[in-house]
Write an enzyme that holds these catalytic residues in place. Sequence first.
Site, mmCIF file in Angstrom:
data_model
loop_
_atom_site.group_PDB
_atom_site.id
_atom_site.type_symbol
_atom_site.label_atom_id
_atom_site.label_comp_id
_atom_site.label_asym_id
_atom_site.label_seq_id
_atom_site.Cartn_x
_atom_site.Cartn_y
_atom_site.Cartn_z
ATOM 1 N N HIS A 1 0.837 -1.212 0.068
ATOM 2 C CA HIS A 1 -0.087 0.017 0.030
ATOM 3 C C HIS A 1 1.059 1.317 -0.034
ATOM 4 O O HIS A 1 1.602 1.411 0.966
ATOM 5 C CB HIS A 1 -0.919 0.015 1.203
ATOM 6 C CG HIS A 1 -1.953 1.380 1.128
ATOM 7 N ND1 HIS A 1 -3.100 1.285 0.524
ATOM 8 C CD2 HIS A 1 -1.763 2.384 1.945
ATOM 9 C CE1 HIS A 1 -3.640 2.370 0.625
ATOM 10 N NE2 HIS A 1 -2.674 3.279 1.301
ATOM 11 N N HIS B 1 -4.871 4.696 -3.060
ATOM 12 C CA HIS B 1 -3.846 3.673 -3.321
ATOM 13 C C HIS B 1 -3.052 4.047 -4.811
ATOM 14 O O HIS B 1 -3.817 3.797 -5.687
ATOM 15 C CB HIS B 1 -4.491 2.222 -3.242
ATOM 16 C CG HIS B 1 -3.530 1.037 -3.344
ATOM 17 N ND1 HIS B 1 -3.409 0.032 -2.419
ATOM 18 C CD2 HIS B 1 -2.471 0.761 -4.244
ATOM 19 C CE1 HIS B 1 -2.374 -1.027 -2.620
ATOM 20 N NE2 HIS B 1 -1.921 -0.484 -4.154
ATOM 21 N N HIS C 1 -2.056 3.950 -8.023
ATOM 22 C CA HIS C 1 -2.493 3.352 -9.536
ATOM 23 C C HIS C 1 -2.166 3.891 -10.570
ATOM 24 O O HIS C 1 -2.237 5.106 -10.726
ATOM 25 C CB HIS C 1 -3.835 2.656 -9.278
ATOM 26 C CG HIS C 1 -4.926 3.902 -9.207
ATOM 27 N ND1 HIS C 1 -5.139 4.638 -7.872
ATOM 28 C CD2 HIS C 1 -5.432 4.746 -9.893
ATOM 29 C CE1 HIS C 1 -5.744 5.478 -7.903
ATOM 30 N NE2 HIS C 1 -6.332 5.591 -9.401
#
Length: 113
Positions: free
Chosen positions: A46, A97, A99
């Site tokens: 994470h 998170h 991405h």
Amino acid sequence: MSDCIFCKIISGDIPSAKVYEDDKIFAFKDINPQAAVHFLVVPKTHIGSADEVDEANSDCVAHIFKKIPVIAKSVGIKNGYRVITNCGPDACQSVKHLHFHVLGGEQLSEKMA
Ligand code: DGP
């Protein structure tokens, strides 16, 4: 992180259309595609956003960029693609998170914003 949607997708607690997985990263189709082909690539660790990439965790980012061409080919992208990461409120980051959106499979707009 227990309340992170993408951590739950990585663990399999939330189903997704997986396109690639290895020990460091996970890639899956975006639930709200904005191009003929649209998938997301995330680190399994994470990391909140691009703002939190540092010396200690940047290996996974290099790994993601090594794998994006491989994944893009595997899902049929032949003529180029766009990679985007939204970071923070002004960029409308909705999932906290890190991405990378990968969009392709058709001619994309010249505009990015
Ligand atoms: P961003 O705005 O950059 O934070 O984009 C987050 C993306 O994540 C957005 O395009 C929709 C996608 N997304 C959100 N929730 C889910 C989900 O549960 N499954 C999948 N496959 N994609 C999701």
